[in-house]
Write an enzyme that holds these catalytic residues in place. Structure first.
Site, PDB file in Angstrom:
ATOM      1  N   LYS A 280       0.837  -1.207   0.000  1.00  0.00           N
ATOM      2  CA  LYS A 280       0.000   0.000   0.000  1.00  0.00           C
ATOM      3  C   LYS A 280       0.868   1.251   0.000  1.00  0.00           C
ATOM      4  O   LYS A 280       2.034   1.216   0.373  1.00  0.00           O
ATOM      5  CB  LYS A 280      -0.871   0.016   1.262  1.00  0.00           C
ATOM      6  CG  LYS A 280      -2.002  -0.996   1.255  1.00  0.00           C
ATOM      7  CD  LYS A 280      -2.891  -0.811   2.473  1.00  0.00           C
ATOM      8  CE  LYS A 280      -4.023  -1.820   2.495  1.00  0.00           C
ATOM      9  NZ  LYS A 280      -4.984  -1.645   1.394  1.00  0.00           N
ATOM     10  N   ARG A 354     -10.543 -11.465   1.473  1.00  0.00           N
ATOM     11  CA  ARG A 354     -11.353 -12.535   0.873  1.00  0.00           C
ATOM     12  C   ARG A 354     -10.631 -13.877   0.952  1.00  0.00           C
ATOM     13  O   ARG A 354     -11.262 -14.925   1.031  1.00  0.00           O
ATOM     14  CB  ARG A 354     -11.707 -12.155  -0.572  1.00  0.00           C
ATOM     15  CG  ARG A 354     -10.515 -11.917  -1.455  1.00  0.00           C
ATOM     16  CD  ARG A 354     -10.863 -11.148  -2.728  1.00  0.00           C
ATOM     17  NE  ARG A 354     -10.910  -9.687  -2.508  1.00  0.00           N
ATOM     18  CZ  ARG A 354     -11.182  -8.805  -3.459  1.00  0.00           C
ATOM     19  NH1 ARG A 354     -11.479  -9.209  -4.678  1.00  0.00           N
ATOM     20  NH2 ARG A 354     -11.206  -7.513  -3.181  1.00  0.00           N
TER      21      ARG A 354
END
Ligand code: BES
Ligand code: MN
Ligand code: ZN
Length: 495
Positions: A280, A354
């Site tokens: 990130k 996920r």
């Protein structure tokens, strides 16, 4: 704080502070009228002078009511009468709490709780307003050195109801508010902790602590070797770059009939999300300590349900790990086999939520759950779509979707339905595995939900994306405790 229900009219009861509502435009609520009469028209004079308009969320203290049983009054705005709703009541109670926190009052009566919006009974009105106050009194367990600001003085809060016949309803509402407030506080404490404290191991320790407090709770902690044995290759792919051992935390609450299938709550517990090799950007990366907010809400909901001894069976499943880059970390393009047997091509290591949730959902099947709800700070796309007010609500089951939507409405912890459909799921096609973990930029929150859907076949399943609602950024940075109220209301409705 101690809550109690009261039926005495405003002005007739001794209190440190009487909180009464005023509608926008200066129209007094019934309680404000009663207090006005007892105080010789003082409130109407304040309104006539133009000092208080009754806008939603506004408040005005009246420091001295000139003797009598009421030491102080606090006027709170209810907004326009035509638009008066649960939200107006919650905002008014929150505004009252913000002032009460700073005041010298040791006890207060919330007469505004008797101002019930259309379709809201004494049970919901007292629960909503007491919860708003308790929630506003939450304090971040910060690590600031130096003198702590003084604790608020308020210890007792009366919640007014209009008829004696409603007292039992109101008391039930207040008891539940107490439980939900405890759950929210736990959830917020966990999420607010820095990631160097709140590790997967720390979460496991806190889960064991919960099971010691509540005899109705059992805890089971699965270690990396257990995950390997179960074939949780997807979950393990996320943690492999981290030096912190992963934990799969299972909390079983048995309050309902033995043998009744439980409801499963699955919470994303990424205690820090760097993005992994798909690293990130630095700005705002500290916020990724909140990436275990879904897990925190599962702990909070279970704490609430257990402390109010609700007659339901619930199993909380929390996959907890860190997402770190390292020489051992997953590389974009790596393929893993999930516990379901499906293979996954990890195109972006930052779509890690996920990957841990799919194995946790597969694990949930062993409980033969009546429903599975996962809660996750899953996508930035959901923040773009819905902002900080509504959580994203995804389910192919229209009935379950409506149940959760209504639970969010009743608690003013709202969630908005979003689509789950084959057209979106198709975007997760991969040339190298059964599916890829990301699709394109479009509909990012929906394709993430559709990834999980692929693992929920045959389950009554819903997904809550709380990336925008579980915590605030900016000057008021910190956990909100959402969606604990929604979850607890929904669980109580299962009883
Ligand atoms: N934890 C983030 C989602 C997130 C982003 C939560 C911002 C709160 C605020 C999640 O793991 C993530 O990184 N998602 C990616 C998915 C993308 C790579 C498909 C995202 O949203 O950018
Ligand atoms: Mn991520
Ligand atoms: Zn994440």
């Amino acid at each position: 704080m101690e809550f109690h229900a009261t039926t005495a009219p405003a002005g007739a009861q001794r209190t440190g502070c009487a909180v009464v509502g005023v509608y926008e435009g200066g129209e007094l609520s019934a309680a404000a009228q009663a207090l006005d009469a007892a105080a010789g028209g003082l409130i109407s004079r304040v309104i006539r002078r133009g000092d208080f308009s009754g806008k939603a969320g506004e408040s005005l203290p009246i420091a001295d009511l000139g003797g009598g049983k009421v030491e102080r009054a606090l006027l709170v705005g209810l907004g326009p009468r035509k638009e008066y709703s649960r939200k107006s009541l919650r905002r008014a109670a929150t505004a009252a709490a913000e002032w009460l926190k700073k005041s010298g009052a040791r006890d207060a009566v919330l007469y505004v709780a008797g101002e019930q919006p259309a379709g809201v009974d004494a049970y919901h009105a007292s629960r909503l307003s007491a919860l708003a106050v308790a929630s506003a009194f939450y304090r971040i367990p910060d690590l600031k050195s130096g003198k702590k600001p003084p604790a608020p003085k308020l210890a007792k809060l009366g919640v007014a109801i209009n008829e004696r016949g409603e007292a039992a309803l109101a008391r039930r509402g207040l008891a539940e508010a107490g439980g939900i407030a405890r759950g929210m506080a736990l959830s917020r404490d966990l999420a607010n902790l820095p990631a160097n404290v709140c590790t997967p191991t720390y979460l496991a320790t806190r889960a064991r602590g919960l099971a010691r407090t509540h005899r109705t709770l059992r805890v089971r902690i699965l270690e990396a070797r257990d995950m390997k044995r179960l074939g949780m290759g997807s979950l393990l792919s996320v943690t492999q770059g981290s030096d912190q051992p992963p934990k799969l935390i299972v909390l079983e609450y048995r309050g309902g009939k033995a043998g009744r299938a439980p409801v499963a709550l699955v919470g994303k517990g990424v205690t820090f999300d760097t993005g992994g090799i798909s690293l990130k950007q630095p700005p705002g990366m500290d916020e990724m300590k909140f990436d275990m907010s879904g897990a925190a809400s599962v702990f909070g909901a279970i704490e609430a349900i257990a402390s109010m001894k609700a007659p339901v069976n619930v199993v909380g499943i929390v996959p907890a790990c860190e997402n770190m880059p390292s020489g051992r970390a997953t590389k974009p393009g790596d393929v893993f086999t999930s516990m379901s047997g499906k293979t996954i091509e990890v195109l972006n290591t930052d779509a890690e939520g996920r990957l841990i949730l799919c194995d946790a959902i597969t694990y949930a099947r062993r409980y033969k759950p009546r429903a599975v709800v996962d809660i996750a700070t899953l996508t930035g796309a959901c923040v773009i779509a819905l902002g900080a007010h509504y959580s994203g609500l995804f389910s192919p089951d229209a009935g379950l979707r409506r149940e959760l939507e209504h639970a969010g409405e009743r608690t003013d912890d709202p969630a908005w339905p979003m689509p789950v459909a084959e057209e979106y799921a198709d975007l997760l096609k991969s040339n190298f595995a059964d599916l890829a973990n990301v699709a394109g930029r479009e509909a990012g929150a929906i394709t993430a939900a559709c990834f999980l859907w692929r693992f929920a076949d045959g389950l009554r399943w819903a997904h809550l994306d709380v990336a925008g609602t579980a915590y605030l950024t900016g000057a008021r940075k910190g956990s909100t405790g959402r969606p604990v109220p929604l979850l607890v209301d929904w669980l109580l409705a299962q009883a």
